[in-house]
Scaffold this motif. Structure first.
Motif, PDB file in Angstrom:
ATOM      1  N   ASN A   1      11.962  21.232 115.190  1.00 31.97           N
ATOM      2  CA  ASN A   1      12.569  22.489 115.655  1.00 31.97           C
ATOM      3  C   ASN A   1      11.940  23.711 114.983  1.00 31.97           C
ATOM      4  O   ASN A   1      12.628  24.667 114.635  1.00 31.97           O
ATOM      5  CB  ASN A   1      14.083  22.468 115.413  1.00 31.97           C
ATOM      6  N   ASN A   2      10.630  23.660 114.786  1.00 32.96           N
ATOM      7  CA  ASN A   2       9.865  24.742 114.142  1.00 32.96           C
ATOM      8  C   ASN A   2      10.230  24.949 112.680  1.00 32.96           C
ATOM      9  O   ASN A   2       9.919  25.994 112.112  1.00 32.96           O
ATOM     10  CB  ASN A   2      10.002  26.055 114.919  1.00 32.96           C
ATOM     11  N   LEU A   3      10.899  23.975 112.064  1.00 33.51           N
ATOM     12  CA  LEU A   3      11.114  23.977 110.611  1.00 33.51           C
ATOM     13  C   LEU A   3      10.033  23.077 110.023  1.00 33.51           C
ATOM     14  O   LEU A   3      10.156  21.857 110.000  1.00 33.51           O
ATOM     15  CB  LEU A   3      12.507  23.451 110.265  1.00 33.51           C
ATOM     16  N   ASN A   4       8.954  23.716 109.591  1.00 34.25           N
ATOM     17  CA  ASN A   4       7.783  22.990 109.115  1.00 34.25           C
ATOM     18  C   ASN A   4       7.725  23.136 107.591  1.00 34.25           C
ATOM     19  O   ASN A   4       7.228  24.136 107.069  1.00 34.25           O
ATOM     20  CB  ASN A   4       6.522  23.553 109.784  1.00 34.25           C
ATOM     21  N   VAL A   5       8.292  22.153 106.886  1.00 29.02           N
ATOM     22  CA  VAL A   5       8.476  22.231 105.441  1.00 29.02           C
ATOM     23  C   VAL A   5       7.941  20.965 104.787  1.00 29.02           C
ATOM     24  O   VAL A   5       8.153  19.858 105.278  1.00 29.02           O
ATOM     25  CB  VAL A   5       9.984  22.389 105.102  1.00 29.02           C
ATOM     26  N   VAL A   6       7.242  21.145 103.669  1.00 22.68           N
ATOM     27  CA  VAL A   6       6.797  20.021 102.844  1.00 22.68           C
ATOM     28  C   VAL A   6       7.463  20.174 101.486  1.00 22.68           C
ATOM     29  O   VAL A   6       7.388  21.245 100.868  1.00 22.68           O
ATOM     30  CB  VAL A   6       5.258  20.012 102.667  1.00 22.68           C
ATOM     31  N   TYR A   7       8.129  19.111 101.020  1.00 20.92           N
ATOM     32  CA  TYR A   7       8.817  19.158  99.729  1.00 20.92           C
ATOM     33  C   TYR A   7       8.511  17.888  98.950  1.00 20.92           C
ATOM     34  O   TYR A   7       8.543  16.789  99.518  1.00 20.92           O
ATOM     35  CB  TYR A   7      10.330  19.285  99.930  1.00 20.92           C
ATOM     36  N   GLN A   8       8.196  18.041  97.671  1.00 24.36           N
ATOM     37  CA  GLN A   8       7.960  16.858  96.839  1.00 24.36           C
ATOM     38  C   GLN A   8       8.088  17.212  95.358  1.00 24.36           C
ATOM     39  O   GLN A   8       8.022  18.378  94.975  1.00 24.36           O
ATOM     40  CB  GLN A   8       6.579  16.263  97.109  1.00 24.36           C
ATOM     41  N   GLN A   9       8.285  16.183  94.552  1.00 29.29           N
ATOM     42  CA  GLN A   9       8.226  16.350  93.107  1.00 29.29           C
ATOM     43  C   GLN A   9       6.756  16.503  92.742  1.00 29.29           C
ATOM     44  O   GLN A   9       5.925  15.725  93.191  1.00 29.29           O
ATOM     45  CB  GLN A   9       8.841  15.141  92.402  1.00 29.29           C
ATOM     46  N   TYR A  10       6.429  17.499  91.934  1.00 31.45           N
ATOM     47  CA  TYR A  10       5.023  17.782  91.649  1.00 31.45           C
ATOM     48  C   TYR A  10       4.684  17.545  90.181  1.00 31.45           C
ATOM     49  O   TYR A  10       3.691  16.908  89.857  1.00 31.45           O
ATOM     50  CB  TYR A  10       4.691  19.229  92.040  1.00 31.45           C
ATOM     51  N   PHE A  11       5.496  18.079  89.290  1.00 35.92           N
ATOM     52  CA  PHE A  11       5.268  17.913  87.854  1.00 35.92           C
ATOM     53  C   PHE A  11       6.265  16.912  87.282  1.00 35.92           C
ATOM     54  O   PHE A  11       7.393  16.801  87.767  1.00 35.92           O
ATOM     55  CB  PHE A  11       5.443  19.251  87.117  1.00 35.92           C
ATOM     56  N   SER A  12       5.851  16.198  86.239  1.00 38.62           N
ATOM     57  CA  SER A  12       6.786  15.338  85.511  1.00 38.62           C
ATOM     58  C   SER A  12       7.819  16.210  84.813  1.00 38.62           C
ATOM     59  O   SER A  12       7.615  17.421  84.639  1.00 38.62           O
ATOM     60  CB  SER A  12       6.042  14.497  84.477  1.00 38.62           C
ATOM     61  N   LYS A  13       8.927  15.609  84.385  1.00 37.98           N
ATOM     62  CA  LYS A  13       9.957  16.372  83.668  1.00 37.98           C
ATOM     63  C   LYS A  13       9.374  17.013  82.414  1.00 37.98           C
ATOM     64  O   LYS A  13       9.653  18.176  82.113  1.00 37.98           O
ATOM     65  CB  LYS A  13      11.141  15.481  83.308  1.00 37.98           C
ATOM     66  N   LYS A  14       8.553  16.271  81.685  1.00 34.06           N
ATOM     67  CA  LYS A  14       7.961  16.815  80.456  1.00 34.06           C
ATOM     68  C   LYS A  14       7.085  18.029  80.762  1.00 34.06           C
ATOM     69  O   LYS A  14       7.195  19.067  80.093  1.00 34.06           O
ATOM     70  CB  LYS A  14       7.143  15.730  79.753  1.00 34.06           C
ATOM     71  N   GLU A  15       6.217  17.917  81.770  1.00 34.84           N
ATOM     72  CA  GLU A  15       5.355  19.052  82.143  1.00 34.84           C
ATOM     73  C   GLU A  15       6.191  20.239  82.614  1.00 34.84           C
ATOM     74  O   GLU A  15       5.940  21.387  82.237  1.00 34.84           O
ATOM     75  CB  GLU A  15       4.406  18.640  83.271  1.00 34.84           C
ATOM     76  N   ALA A  16       7.191  19.956  83.459  1.00 37.06           N
ATOM     77  CA  ALA A  16       8.028  21.030  84.012  1.00 37.06           C
ATOM     78  C   ALA A  16       8.794  21.746  82.907  1.00 37.06           C
ATOM     79  O   ALA A  16       8.910  22.975  82.919  1.00 37.06           O
ATOM     80  CB  ALA A  16       8.987  20.453  85.049  1.00 37.06           C
ATOM     81  N   ASP A  17       9.310  20.987  81.944  1.00 40.39           N
ATOM     82  CA  ASP A  17      10.039  21.608  80.831  1.00 40.39           C
ATOM     83  C   ASP A  17       9.121  22.508  79.996  1.00 40.39           C
ATOM     84  O   ASP A  17       9.523  23.596  79.574  1.00 40.39           O
ATOM     85  CB  ASP A  17      10.662  20.535  79.935  1.00 40.39           C
ATOM     86  N   GLN A  18       7.878  22.053  79.787  1.00 41.60           N
ATOM     87  CA  GLN A  18       6.929  22.867  79.024  1.00 41.60           C
ATOM     88  C   GLN A  18       6.590  24.158  79.770  1.00 41.60           C
ATOM     89  O   GLN A  18       6.512  25.240  79.174  1.00 41.60           O
ATOM     90  CB  GLN A  18       5.649  22.058  78.746  1.00 41.60           C
ATOM     91  N   ILE A  19       6.387  24.049  81.092  1.00 40.51           N
ATOM     92  CA  ILE A  19       6.087  25.230  81.906  1.00 40.51           C
ATOM     93  C   ILE A  19       7.273  26.190  81.883  1.00 40.51           C
ATOM     94  O   ILE A  19       7.107  27.410  81.718  1.00 40.51           O
ATOM     95  CB  ILE A  19       5.731  24.825  83.350  1.00 40.51           C
ATOM     96  N   PHE A  20       8.487  25.648  82.020  1.00 38.10           N
ATOM     97  CA  PHE A  20       9.686  26.477  81.987  1.00 38.10           C
ATOM     98  C   PHE A  20       9.770  27.273  80.686  1.00 38.10           C
ATOM     99  O   PHE A  20      10.021  28.485  80.703  1.00 38.10           O
ATOM    100  CB  PHE A  20      10.930  25.599  82.154  1.00 38.10           C
ATOM    101  N   GLU A  21       9.547  26.594  79.569  1.00 38.70           N
ATOM    102  CA  GLU A  21       9.617  27.276  78.272  1.00 38.70           C
ATOM    103  C   GLU A  21       8.570  28.376  78.159  1.00 38.70           C
ATOM    104  O   GLU A  21       8.844  29.460  77.636  1.00 38.70           O
ATOM    105  CB  GLU A  21       9.442  26.252  77.144  1.00 38.70           C
ATOM    106  N   GLU A  22       7.366  28.121  78.679  1.00 40.93           N
ATOM    107  CA  GLU A  22       6.320  29.143  78.637  1.00 40.93           C
ATOM    108  C   GLU A  22       6.665  30.330  79.541  1.00 40.93           C
ATOM    109  O   GLU A  22       6.458  31.485  79.174  1.00 40.93           O
ATOM    110  CB  GLU A  22       4.968  28.545  79.014  1.00 40.93           C
ATOM    111  N   LEU A  23       7.221  30.043  80.713  1.00 40.09           N
ATOM    112  CA  LEU A  23       7.642  31.131  81.606  1.00 40.09           C
ATOM    113  C   LEU A  23       8.724  31.982  80.946  1.00 40.09           C
ATOM    114  O   LEU A  23       8.704  33.208  81.038  1.00 40.09           O
ATOM    115  CB  LEU A  23       8.156  30.558  82.932  1.00 40.09           C
TER     116      LEU A  23
END
Length: 195
Positions: free
Chosen positions: A4-26
């Motif tokens: 219905n023209n909802l063209n979305v791609v969703y996935q887990q990209y970073f591990s929890k450890k990587e994501a937590d490190q990125i979050f802290e840096e942000l």
């Protein structure tokens, strides 16, 4: 997902450890605009945006939404890193603008809207990385069922055309959420030519 023209791609990209490190840096590195620069214009009245906002990207770019014009700050190393990942994820990506939203808890939100501002490239996808607390994105369209996607820590969501022209999306309030979420939304803004 492409229905219905909802063209979305969703996935887990970073591990929890990587994501937590990125979050802290942000959390350490991102500089947000003062609240008076980020208001929304609704029915001839201005209201404060219920989240913190910042913008980074190519020099001299601006992004206009709801009566605001946000200039870009120069890219910083953590954003350059995620920009490379956004371009790699889409393969055909060439993003030049990053909108940063910081939701302090479940009270912060973004209302139902379409990313179809005049200075955006309508043929370009929009890619959002999420870090920190999980929040739900809801896609809405008249006469269609809503679609809910949980935006988890370290996940990526791409909205491909014509999604942004047809479907509205929002991050509603979730009162039980007590922690911070930061989203990095990568867009392609049409460069204004100055004479």
């Amino acid at each position: 997902m492409n229905e219905n023209n909802l063209n979305v791609v969703y996935q887990q990209y970073f591990s929890k450890k990587e994501a937590d490190q990125i979050f802290e840096e942000l959390e350490r590195e991102i500089e947000y605009f003062p609240s008076e620069m980020t208001t929304v214009f609704v029915f001839n009245k201005r209201y404060p945006v219920p989240r913190k906002v910042s913008a980074y990207g190519d020099k001299n770019l601006t992004y206009a939404f709801s009566g605001n014009t946000l200039p870009t700050k120069p890219l910083i190393p953590i954003l350059i890193k995620i920009l490379k990942e956004a371009n790699k994820f889409l393969k055909d990506g060439s993003f030049n603008y990053i909108l940063v939203n910081r939701y302090k808890d479940g009270q912060d939100r973004i209302g139902s809207h379409r990313d179809n501002e005049i200075d955006m490239d309508p043929n370009s996808s929009i890619v959002t990385f999420s870090f920190g607390a999980e929040r739900t994105m809801i896609f809405k369209r008249p006469n269609f069922n809503s679609v809910k996607i949980p935006l988890r820590n370290g996940s990526v969501l791409a909205m491909k055309p014509p999604t942004n022209e047809i479907w509205y999306h929002e991050i509603p309030r979730e009162k039980k959420r007590k922690d911070v979420r930061i989203s990095l939304t990568f867009q392609n803004i049409c460069q204004k030519i100055e004479y």
